[in-house]
Write a protein that holds these residues in place. Structure first.
Motif, PDB file in Angstrom:
ATOM      1  N   ALA A 131       0.849  -1.187   0.000  1.00 37.74           N
ATOM      2  CA  ALA A 131       0.000   0.000   0.000  1.00 37.74           C
ATOM      3  C   ALA A 131       0.889   1.242   0.000  1.00 37.74           C
ATOM      4  N   GLN A 132       0.271   2.409   0.106  1.00 40.56           N
ATOM      5  CA  GLN A 132       1.038   3.642   0.294  1.00 40.56           C
ATOM      6  C   GLN A 132       1.462   3.727   1.755  1.00 40.56           C
ATOM      7  N   LEU A 133       2.752   3.999   1.966  1.00 43.95           N
ATOM      8  CA  LEU A 133       3.306   4.032   3.313  1.00 43.95           C
ATOM      9  C   LEU A 133       4.012   5.354   3.574  1.00 43.95           C
ATOM     10  N   TYR A 134       4.017   5.757   4.812  1.00 39.76           N
ATOM     11  CA  TYR A 134       4.862   6.871   5.230  1.00 39.76           C
ATOM     12  C   TYR A 134       6.198   6.295   5.674  1.00 39.76           C
ATOM     13  N   GLN A 135       7.279   6.881   5.184  1.00 41.21           N
ATOM     14  CA  GLN A 135       8.616   6.445   5.566  1.00 41.21           C
ATOM     15  C   GLN A 135       9.492   7.640   5.918  1.00 41.21           C
ATOM     16  N   ARG A 136      10.289   7.462   6.946  1.00 39.30           N
ATOM     17  CA  ARG A 136      11.345   8.415   7.248  1.00 39.30           C
ATOM     18  C   ARG A 136      12.664   7.694   6.991  1.00 39.30           C
ATOM     19  N   PRO A 137      13.516   8.215   6.107  1.00 41.50           N
ATOM     20  CA  PRO A 137      14.775   7.526   5.793  1.00 41.50           C
ATOM     21  C   PRO A 137      15.562   7.202   7.054  1.00 41.50           C
ATOM     22  N   PRO A 138      16.271   6.063   7.064  1.00 45.50           N
ATOM     23  CA  PRO A 138      17.060   5.685   8.239  1.00 45.50           C
ATOM     24  C   PRO A 138      18.221   6.649   8.477  1.00 45.50           C
ATOM     25  N   LEU A 139      18.849   6.509   9.643  1.00 42.80           N
ATOM     26  CA  LEU A 139      19.942   7.415  10.010  1.00 42.80           C
ATOM     27  C   LEU A 139      21.057   7.406   8.976  1.00 42.80           C
ATOM     28  N   LYS A 140      21.415   6.209   8.505  1.00 36.69           N
ATOM     29  CA  LYS A 140      22.450   6.096   7.478  1.00 36.69           C
ATOM     30  C   LYS A 140      21.795   6.137   6.114  1.00 36.69           C
ATOM     31  N   SER A 141      21.612   7.313   5.579  1.00 36.31           N
ATOM     32  CA  SER A 141      21.008   7.481   4.253  1.00 36.31           C
ATOM     33  C   SER A 141      21.601   8.703   3.583  1.00 36.31           C
ATOM     34  N   SER A 142      21.404   8.786   2.260  1.00 40.43           N
ATOM     35  CA  SER A 142      22.005   9.868   1.478  1.00 40.43           C
ATOM     36  C   SER A 142      21.068  11.052   1.292  1.00 40.43           C
ATOM     37  N   ARG A 148       8.058  11.031   4.302  1.00 38.68           N
ATOM     38  CA  ARG A 148       7.567  11.078   2.927  1.00 38.68           C
ATOM     39  C   ARG A 148       6.743   9.830   2.635  1.00 38.68           C
ATOM     40  N   MET A 149       5.970   9.879   1.586  1.00 38.57           N
ATOM     41  CA  MET A 149       5.096   8.767   1.239  1.00 38.57           C
ATOM     42  C   MET A 149       5.683   7.994   0.062  1.00 38.57           C
ATOM     43  N   ARG A 150       5.691   6.681   0.175  1.00 40.68           N
ATOM     44  CA  ARG A 150       6.150   5.797  -0.888  1.00 40.68           C
ATOM     45  C   ARG A 150       5.150   4.663  -1.062  1.00 40.68           C
ATOM     46  N   THR A 151       5.050   4.138  -2.284  1.00 40.03           N
ATOM     47  CA  THR A 151       4.077   3.103  -2.596  1.00 40.03           C
ATOM     48  C   THR A 151       4.755   1.751  -2.784  1.00 40.03           C
ATOM     49  N   ILE A 152       4.224   0.729  -2.115  1.00 42.77           N
ATOM     50  CA  ILE A 152       4.626  -0.655  -2.355  1.00 42.77           C
ATOM     51  C   ILE A 152       3.606  -1.233  -3.332  1.00 42.77           C
ATOM     52  N   TYR A 153       4.055  -1.591  -4.536  1.00 44.42           N
ATOM     53  CA  TYR A 153       3.132  -2.040  -5.574  1.00 44.42           C
ATOM     54  C   TYR A 153       2.731  -3.502  -5.397  1.00 44.42           C
ATOM     55  N   TYR A 154       3.666  -4.333  -4.998  1.00 45.72           N
ATOM     56  CA  TYR A 154       3.350  -5.746  -4.774  1.00 45.72           C
ATOM     57  C   TYR A 154       4.409  -6.364  -3.858  1.00 45.72           C
ATOM     58  N   THR A 155       4.016  -7.424  -3.177  1.00 45.38           N
ATOM     59  CA  THR A 155       4.938  -8.238  -2.385  1.00 45.38           C
ATOM     60  C   THR A 155       4.631  -9.697  -2.667  1.00 45.38           C
ATOM     61  N   ALA A 173      10.428   4.307  -6.554  1.00 42.43           N
ATOM     62  CA  ALA A 173      11.811   4.733  -6.350  1.00 42.43           C
ATOM     63  C   ALA A 173      11.919   5.538  -5.061  1.00 42.43           C
ATOM     64  N   GLY A 174      12.996   5.305  -4.312  1.00 39.41           N
ATOM     65  CA  GLY A 174      13.198   6.022  -3.061  1.00 39.41           C
ATOM     66  C   GLY A 174      12.655   5.314  -1.842  1.00 39.41           C
ATOM     67  N   THR A 175      12.117   4.094  -2.026  1.00 38.14           N
ATOM     68  CA  THR A 175      11.632   3.308  -0.888  1.00 38.14           C
ATOM     69  C   THR A 175      12.827   2.654  -0.182  1.00 38.14           C
ATOM     70  N   TYR A 176      12.844   2.711   1.128  1.00 39.02           N
ATOM     71  CA  TYR A 176      13.911   2.080   1.907  1.00 39.02           C
ATOM     72  C   TYR A 176      13.444   0.707   2.383  1.00 39.02           C
ATOM     73  N   ILE A 177      14.018  -0.340   1.808  1.00 44.98           N
ATOM     74  CA  ILE A 177      13.618  -1.693   2.176  1.00 44.98           C
ATOM     75  C   ILE A 177      14.071  -2.021   3.596  1.00 44.98           C
ATOM     76  N   ARG A 178      15.192  -1.446   4.031  1.00 49.54           N
ATOM     77  CA  ARG A 178      15.657  -1.642   5.402  1.00 49.54           C
ATOM     78  C   ARG A 178      14.601  -1.154   6.400  1.00 49.54           C
ATOM     79  N   LYS A 179      14.020   0.003   6.096  1.00 49.89           N
ATOM     80  CA  LYS A 179      12.961   0.557   6.956  1.00 49.89           C
ATOM     81  C   LYS A 179      11.692  -0.287   6.857  1.00 49.89           C
ATOM     82  N   LEU A 180      11.399  -0.815   5.675  1.00 49.45           N
ATOM     83  CA  LEU A 180      10.231  -1.678   5.503  1.00 49.45           C
ATOM     84  C   LEU A 180      10.363  -2.930   6.369  1.00 49.45           C
ATOM     85  N   CYS A 181      11.557  -3.529   6.400  1.00 48.63           N
ATOM     86  CA  CYS A 181      11.778  -4.714   7.238  1.00 48.63           C
ATOM     87  C   CYS A 181      11.552  -4.389   8.715  1.00 48.63           C
TER      88      CYS A 181
END
Length: 339
Positions: A131-142, A148-155, A173-181
């Motif tokens: 679904a559409q998710l709110y994400q805050r980039p992790p501490l170690k990010s560029s 910000r909002m990012r969309t997960i299209y399928y799992t 693009a721009g989704t952090y999989i580390r944060k998703l986990c």
């Protein structure tokens, strides 16, 4: 890949409508796969299999050194320990990488759960996060750590063994999989973290026969320099047009190409056929009849308005790719370059 696991642009087929018809002159320009080698490299992209260890910038720099280019650019940063698809644009084609931002990406992730969890429960939570998710980039990010909002299209849950879960995820693009986990672990009430990650797709760059390693590229350029055989090198380099396959397109007359190359707006009279669903102020790719990318542009009229009008400007170029002089100028002959 089944329909269930398509990125958004794949579920909407390209449909074109014809405004006018005119043959293309074969002595001007080139079909993308038939460009002369030097021009082919300058208008090319490498579907690189990034190894674990170096940064994406380091990998792009190595490609630049191997091919002897002035510049290269990559289509989406991967963390040093992450492997997989890293499209690398060559020479002037570096301007095309922005096109990949709107296409979506796919990853294969190995997630470590801090407790053993039943497979069905993991699958249900993955579905919740599709679904559409709110994400805050992790501490170690560029990037800046702004919400910000990012969309997960399928799992797709591929395998569960002990406390490890292997799954596929298609995302914006721009989704952090580390944060998703981390978030999945919170939802499972057990905690989780990303153990390994591989990018398996960026738009039309996939794990197919064009995927190559740095060693493959080095071997190909060596074969070309020593044996004058460019066939292997050409196999590893794709035309930059591959990066815009998902974009809406306007195809134009030969006589309009050089004007666009000089930065002029695209006149309605120069349009031959175009995507059926273009709206005003939408980003489009302006193409020749031979399939060459002329420019990125902003549509000033919708498809229906372009079809109705015979005069006026319908799109303005925002980034030009076509070299000047490859097509006839409005008051002089074009240069004819032979392969």
């Amino acid at each position: 890949m089944s329909f269930e696991y398509l990125l958004p642009y794949e579920s909407v087929p390209h449909k074109y409508v014809v405004k006018s018809e005119e043959p293309t002159d074969p002595q001007y320009g080139f079909e993308p796969l038939k460009r002369p080698l030097a021009y082919y490299i300058d208008c090319g992209m490498v579907n690189l299999d990034k190894p674990s260890g170096p940064t994406s910038h380091e990998v792009a720099s190595w490609v630049k050194k191997v091919l002897g280019l002035e510049k290269t650019g990559h289509g989406g940063t991967l963390d040093p320990h992450v492997t997989g698809i890293l499209p690398v644009a060559l020479g002037p084609a570096t301007k095309v990488v922005k096109a990949l931002l709107s296409a979506g990406k796919e990853y294969i992730c190995l997630m470590y759960l801090h407790e053993e969890i039943p497979e069905e429960k993991i699958r249900n939570v993955l579905n919740i996060f599709t679904a559409q998710l709110y994400q805050r980039p992790p501490l170690k990010s560029s990037v800046a750590r702004r919400l910000r909002m990012r969309t997960i299209y399928y799992t797709q849950l591929l395998e569960v063994k002990n406390q490890f879960a292997l799954f596929r995820v298609g995302c914006e693009a721009g989704t952090y999989i580390r944060k998703l986990c981390f978030d999945i672990g919170e939802a499972l009430l057990c905690g989780a973290h990303m153990a390994e990650l591989r990018r398996s797709r960026t738009a039309e760059f996939r794990e197919d026969d064009t995927l190559c390693t740095l060693q493959d590229l080095n071997d190909a350029i060596k074969i070309y320099r020593e044996e004058k055989d460019a066939s292997y090198l050409r196999k590893l380099i794709s035309p930059m047009e591959k990066a815009v396959q998902h974009w809406k397109k306007i195809y134009i007359r030969d006589s309009a190409v050089d004007a666009i190359a000089h930065g002029a707006g695209l006149a309605v009279a120069g349009v031959l056929y175009l995507e059926k669903s273009i709206e005003r102020h939408e980003s489009v790719a302006i193409m020749t009849q031979k399939g060459e990318l002329v420019a990125f542009g902003e549509s000033l009229l919708s498809t229906s308005a372009i079809l109705k009008n015979d005069h006026g400007i319908c799109a303005k170029p925002t980034r030009v790719f076509m070299k000047r002089g490859l097509y006839p100028h409005w008051n002089k002959e074009a240069k004819v370059i032979t392969p």
